[in-house]
Design a protein around this motif. Structure first.
Motif, short mmCIF file in Angstrom:
data_model
loop_
_atom_site.label_atom_id
_atom_site.label_comp_id
_atom_site.label_asym_id
_atom_site.label_seq_id
_atom_site.Cartn_x
_atom_site.Cartn_y
_atom_site.Cartn_z
N PRO A 1 -6.96 -47.68 2.99
CA PRO A 1 -6.93 -48.21 4.42
C PRO A 1 -8.39 -48.07 4.93
N LEU A 2 -8.71 -48.92 6.04
CA LEU A 2 -9.94 -48.63 6.80
C LEU A 2 -10.11 -47.28 7.30
N ASP B 1 -16.67 -51.46 0.28
CA ASP B 1 -17.31 -52.79 0.04
C ASP B 1 -17.15 -53.61 1.12
N TYR B 2 -16.41 -53.02 2.10
CA TYR B 2 -16.16 -53.87 3.37
C TYR B 2 -16.36 -53.14 4.89
N SER C 1 -13.88 -49.86 4.25
CA SER C 1 -12.84 -49.85 3.30
C SER C 1 -13.23 -50.33 1.91
N HIS C 2 -12.42 -50.37 0.86
CA HIS C 2 -12.76 -51.01 -0.46
C HIS C 2 -11.55 -51.53 -0.95
#
Lengths: 112, 114
Positions: free
Chosen positions: A99-100, A31-32, A93-94
């Motif tokens: 982590p990313l 979600d990112y 990431s979420h």
């Protein structure tokens, strides 16, 4: 298993042209979605980021387009300049302690 | 100006040596990360930590360990350096809780193992 696939690996664009870099992800919990820019000898730095509640985000000459159904997002650099020559990484990431995850990067060269 | 500082820009070590890479952040961030960057492979996560004394393995933890005794400091340890650990090592941090916030990177340590 690569969770974020980035293409192309390298890109050459004429000054003033549009640079387009694409990424696809697999994990629907992401979600990112940030994009990082890295110049030689430097660490990556955040360029622009989007969350899935919008389909597009623009900051100056840089735009992220996001397609949730296709699980794809892309970076567009309008009016590309030689100073934009760098390596670009997409990531995802979420929320929670995950982590990313980064794509493998795209080396962009903008030539005059 | 926020900062993630890695102790060395360049290191040359011999095979079998124990190597310490230090990272300090001044942003009071909960989360800290160690990545290695290799051409064509992007950034690969070695270890991360979301709290003092907490550590989690990333994608490629073999041959590495970490230490986080203080919130601002995250150390990467190569127990017995090998030539395949020659790489650029990047430390990063971000604000918790959770991981989906901007990550700030240090300038990297280019390690050569001979």
């Amino acid at each position: 298993q690569q969770q974020v696939k980035q293409s192309p690996q390298s890109l050459i664009v004429q000054k003033g042209g549009i640079s387009i870099i694409n990424c696809a992800y697999e994990n629907t919990a992401f979600d990112y979605f940030p994009w990082y820019q890295q110049f030689p000898g430097k660490g990556p730095a955040l360029l622009i980021a989007i969350r899935p509640d919008v389909s597009e985000k623009k900051e100056g000459r840089f735009t992220i387009s996001f397609n949730k159904s296709a699980k794809q997002f892309s970076l567009h650099i309008m009016d590309s300049q030689p100073g934009d020559s760098a390596t670009y990484f997409c990531a995802a990431s979420h929320s929670g302690n995950t982590p990313l995850v980064f794509g493998k990067g795209t080396r962009l060269s903008v030539i005059a | 100006d926020v900062k993630v500082t890695q102790s060395s820009r360049y290191l040359v070590k011999r095979t079998g040596e124990k190597v310490f890479l230090e990272c300090v952040q001044d942003m009071d961030h909960e989360n800290m990360f160690w990545y290695r960057q290799d051409p064509g492979l992007g950034l690969r996560l070695i270890y991360f930590s979301y709290d003092v004394k907490m550590k989690e393995k990333g994608d490629i933890p073999e041959g590495y360990s970490v230490s986080r005794e203080k919130k601002e400091r995250f150390s990467l340890i190569l127990e017995s350096a090998s030539t395949n650990q020659t790489s650029m090592y990047l430390c990063a941090s971000n604000q918790g809780p959770g991981m989906n916030t901007e990550a700030f990177f240090g300038q990297g340590t280019r390690l050569t193992v001979v």
